[in-house]
Design a protein around this motif. Sequence first.
Motif, PDB file in Angstrom:
ATOM      1  N   UNK A  90       0.824  -1.254  -0.054  1.00 31.52           N
ATOM      2  CA  UNK A  90       0.001  -0.059  -0.050  1.00 31.52           C
ATOM      3  C   UNK A  90       0.693   1.357   0.037  1.00 31.52           C
ATOM      4  N   UNK A 101       5.599  10.388  10.619  1.00 26.45           N
ATOM      5  CA  UNK A 101       5.430  11.690   9.631  1.00 26.45           C
ATOM      6  C   UNK A 101       5.493  12.778  10.721  1.00 26.45           C
ATOM      7  N   UNK A 106      -1.459   4.225  16.083  1.00 29.62           N
ATOM      8  CA  UNK A 106      -3.060   4.175  16.935  1.00 29.62           C
ATOM      9  C   UNK A 106      -3.007   3.437  18.097  1.00 29.62           C
ATOM     10  N   UNK A 126     -17.779  -0.982  12.057  1.00 33.05           N
ATOM     11  CA  UNK A 126     -17.044   0.176  12.387  1.00 33.05           C
ATOM     12  C   UNK A 126     -15.441   0.148  12.271  1.00 33.05           C
ATOM     13  N   UNK A 127     -15.145  -0.965  12.324  1.00 36.25           N
ATOM     14  CA  UNK A 127     -13.630  -1.230  12.031  1.00 36.25           C
ATOM     15  C   UNK A 127     -13.234  -2.635  11.935  1.00 36.25           C
ATOM     16  N   UNK A 148     -10.212   3.994   0.588  1.00 38.92           N
ATOM     17  CA  UNK A 148      -8.896   3.892   0.749  1.00 38.92           C
ATOM     18  C   UNK A 148      -8.785   2.180   0.841  1.00 38.92           C
ATOM     19  N   UNK A 168       0.478   5.727  -0.106  1.00 37.59           N
ATOM     20  CA  UNK A 168      -0.450   7.055  -0.320  1.00 37.59           C
ATOM     21  C   UNK A 168       0.269   7.918  -1.393  1.00 37.59           C
ATOM     22  N   UNK A 210     -11.469   1.478   3.405  1.00 40.69           N
ATOM     23  CA  UNK A 210     -12.343   2.344   4.242  1.00 40.69           C
ATOM     24  C   UNK A 210     -13.164   3.267   3.338  1.00 40.69           C
ATOM     25  N   UNK A 243      -8.081  -4.466   3.221  1.00 45.45           N
ATOM     26  CA  UNK A 243      -8.910  -3.724   4.050  1.00 45.45           C
ATOM     27  C   UNK A 243      -9.316  -2.373   3.369  1.00 45.45           C
ATOM     28  N   UNK A 268      -6.029  -0.791   2.236  1.00 46.63           N
ATOM     29  CA  UNK A 268      -4.509  -1.010   2.732  1.00 46.63           C
ATOM     30  C   UNK A 268      -4.572  -2.458   3.104  1.00 46.63           C
ATOM     31  N   UNK A 269      -3.469  -2.925   3.878  1.00 50.83           N
ATOM     32  CA  UNK A 269      -2.942  -4.310   4.312  1.00 50.83           C
ATOM     33  C   UNK A 269      -3.161  -5.297   3.280  1.00 50.83           C
ATOM     34  N   UNK A 296     -10.146  -4.979   9.908  1.00 54.74           N
ATOM     35  CA  UNK A 296      -8.907  -4.720   9.290  1.00 54.74           C
ATOM     36  C   UNK A 296      -8.155  -5.839   9.333  1.00 54.74           C
ATOM     37  N   UNK A 354     -16.866   6.040   5.986  1.00 51.74           N
ATOM     38  CA  UNK A 354     -16.785   5.937   7.516  1.00 51.74           C
ATOM     39  C   UNK A 354     -17.093   4.408   7.807  1.00 51.74           C
ATOM     40  N   UNK A 355     -16.955   3.584   7.133  1.00 49.72           N
ATOM     41  CA  UNK A 355     -16.891   1.949   7.210  1.00 49.72           C
ATOM     42  C   UNK A 355     -15.676   1.310   6.897  1.00 49.72           C
ATOM     43  N   UNK A 356     -15.386   0.309   7.625  1.00 52.51           N
ATOM     44  CA  UNK A 356     -14.265  -0.611   7.242  1.00 52.51           C
ATOM     45  C   UNK A 356     -14.853  -1.803   6.704  1.00 52.51           C
ATOM     46  N   UNK A 378      -0.624  -0.436  10.341  1.00 55.90           N
ATOM     47  CA  UNK A 378       0.656  -0.196   9.941  1.00 55.90           C
ATOM     48  C   UNK A 378       0.873   1.357   9.261  1.00 55.90           C
ATOM     49  N   UNK A 379      -0.231   1.606   8.530  1.00 64.29           N
ATOM     50  CA  UNK A 379      -0.295   2.972   7.990  1.00 64.29           C
ATOM     51  C   UNK A 379      -0.122   3.902   8.905  1.00 64.29           C
ATOM     52  N   UNK A 389      -7.979   6.383  15.501  1.00 64.94           N
ATOM     53  CA  UNK A 389      -7.840   5.083  15.171  1.00 64.94           C
ATOM     54  C   UNK A 389      -8.735   4.620  14.011  1.00 64.94           C
ATOM     55  N   UNK A 390      -8.911   5.776  12.981  1.00 71.05           N
ATOM     56  CA  UNK A 390      -9.485   5.648  11.917  1.00 71.05           C
ATOM     57  C   UNK A 390      -8.534   5.323  10.687  1.00 71.05           C
ATOM     58  N   UNK A 445      -4.106   6.141   0.771  1.00 69.90           N
ATOM     59  CA  UNK A 445      -3.831   4.820   0.612  1.00 69.90           C
ATOM     60  C   UNK A 445      -4.428   3.955  -0.519  1.00 69.90           C
ATOM     61  N   UNK A 453     -12.864  -4.359  15.530  1.00 68.71           N
ATOM     62  CA  UNK A 453     -12.804  -3.635  16.919  1.00 68.71           C
ATOM     63  C   UNK A 453     -14.177  -2.763  16.896  1.00 68.71           C
ATOM     64  N   UNK A 505      -5.634   1.967   9.184  1.00 63.24           N
ATOM     65  CA  UNK A 505      -5.090   0.629   9.584  1.00 63.24           C
ATOM     66  C   UNK A 505      -3.744   0.733  10.275  1.00 63.24           C
TER      67      UNK A 505
END
Lengths: 453, 168
Positions: free
Chosen positions: A325, B114, B140, A395-396, A353, A327, A371, A369, A355-356, A398, A374-376, B106-107, B101-102, A332, A414, B104
């Motif tokens: 990944x 940064x 996070x 909510x999360x 976005x 940015x 995003x 993952x 990731x992972x 990943x 507002x949802x994962x 490792x990012x 917390x919003x 991302x 989570x 991932x």
Amino acid sequence: MIQPIDAIWNNRAENEELVLKPFLVIIFISLTTFAQSAPLRITITEGVIEPLPYAAPAFIGETGASNEVANKITELVKSDLFGTGLFREVPKSSYISEIDTFSSAVQYSDWKAINVQALLTGSVLVTGEKLSVKFRLFDVFSNSELGKGLQFNSTKQGWRRIAHKVADEVYSRITGEQGYFDSRVVYVAETGKKGSRKKRLAIMDFDGANSKYLTDGSYIVLAPRFSPTGERVLYTSYETGTPQIYIIEVATAKRTVLKNRKGTMSFAPRFSPDGQSVVYSLEQGGNTDIFIMNLRNNSSARLTSAPSIETAPSFSPDGSKIVFESDRSGTQQLYVMSSLGGSAKRISSGEGRYGTPVWSPRGDRIAFTKQSRGRFHIGVMRVDGSKERLLTASFLDEGPTWSPNGRVIMFTRETQGERGVSALYSVDVSGRNLKKVTIRDGGSDPSWSPLGK
Amino acid sequence: MTKFSLYFYAILVIFLVGCSQNASTPFSTNGVLNGSSSKFEGNVSDPSSIAFFKSNVGDRVLFPIDQSDVDQSGKDILLGQVDWLQANADYKIIIEGHADERGTREYNLALGARRANSAREFLVSRGIESSRIQTVSFGKERPVELCSNENCYSENRRAVSVVSNLNF
């Protein structure tokens, strides 16, 4: 035959190693020349599957002392098969005939009458600390045995592994695909309050049993990854105060720091498919790029060079490519490059976005993952980015990891708020069969091992 | 920075710290921040004390979503830190970068790095020796506010300067 097997037994008994040998080939031969239906087979597809009705009468305890283990093994095999969503057990109350002895002939008509398509029988012998389990699988509507009977030997403590091996064998014979029950998951066990969470490296069976801590929780650990043989684990640890990459031997819990350069942070390590190299992220002066380290001489080479964040690398199973990944576009997104570095091609193209990324064991898909709004989500896509499909939403969610056969994905979920907790969940690649993995503590960052040998 | 704005930010920091029980020692359980334990912080009325640094100078700068550039209010805090570090040359700092917390895991680790580095570069650009500054990212992993909405997220996207008179 007896002698060599005893020799293997004596050498390996302490390690709960399993001895697998073909057993008692054919006790009776079906005289039916032409089966009346196609061979028993579940083809796993994306569509809705009608679970296959099967029966598994309690495995026969060959001695009184064997009965308890026999029952536990039967229940665990059934639990594994049920957990796939592909099998439906026909209950004992429907049985017309009983299985009283392991060697007696199967009355196919009695099982056909209650619409059992597959019949699993087994026997268990406990002798002191030794355990021996035999099983046979029958294709009821073909009046024939499906594959040969098998025998597994282990220590008595190894009964769960044996049960998982029996279930793997049943799954494999009926689906034509490798199973995933005799496998382990390394993860981060979480306890304590959200703002000061204690995080310990832990290992468990895929079903949450036999969990053990590998680190003591006096420092944060993150994102472990199994080696291709399952003997070692890479992870990121704050043991020195700064995130650095460690490697730990699963059997001994002996850990070694791999990267420890003052003023830099190394993290996100993953093994190459041959286990000889580690691809990882190195942060220097606030900028994060991807590097690769040769484990034989600890030399590192740079794979990306950009002012953006490059992290979360994952090798293709053939070792030729790396998905990661970055940015660099502003958010991302997922990119694929040669495992030698060089130019990278963006593969994610949807809204939000990504990731992972984790390459599937079969090499045909990438789990990620996402995003968005507002949802994962946990999702999968082909390696060229096409056919994106989201499997979960919360909510999360990943950090996906693939089962060894590529049919199931485990991940972190989570919940929100001050009392939010992390837990491990699994979902089929089809998007069905979402469930929480039962573990003692909270859990995050699962990594699934290869199938046991 | 004018006297007024220094005064304003000092009040603001006192207010923020007062709102958060955990703000003074968020990571001490991990043995990471050896210098942050309160018995070493001294008396807030002593301008050379860590307690004074935290409550009067301001130990943290905050960042908008996904951003790692220090904005004007952050620069004002960091200028106060420059003055304090020049007046208290025995002290070193570890800048801890954090994310909400919003994102991932490792990012967010990379994003926290940064942020810590942005604060570090500003301090160095105003004359603080780079050998006095270390950075570390917690991503996070160590939120200082625990709710799951922007009120908390905005406090968690931070770079915290942890002062210590111990050697690195």
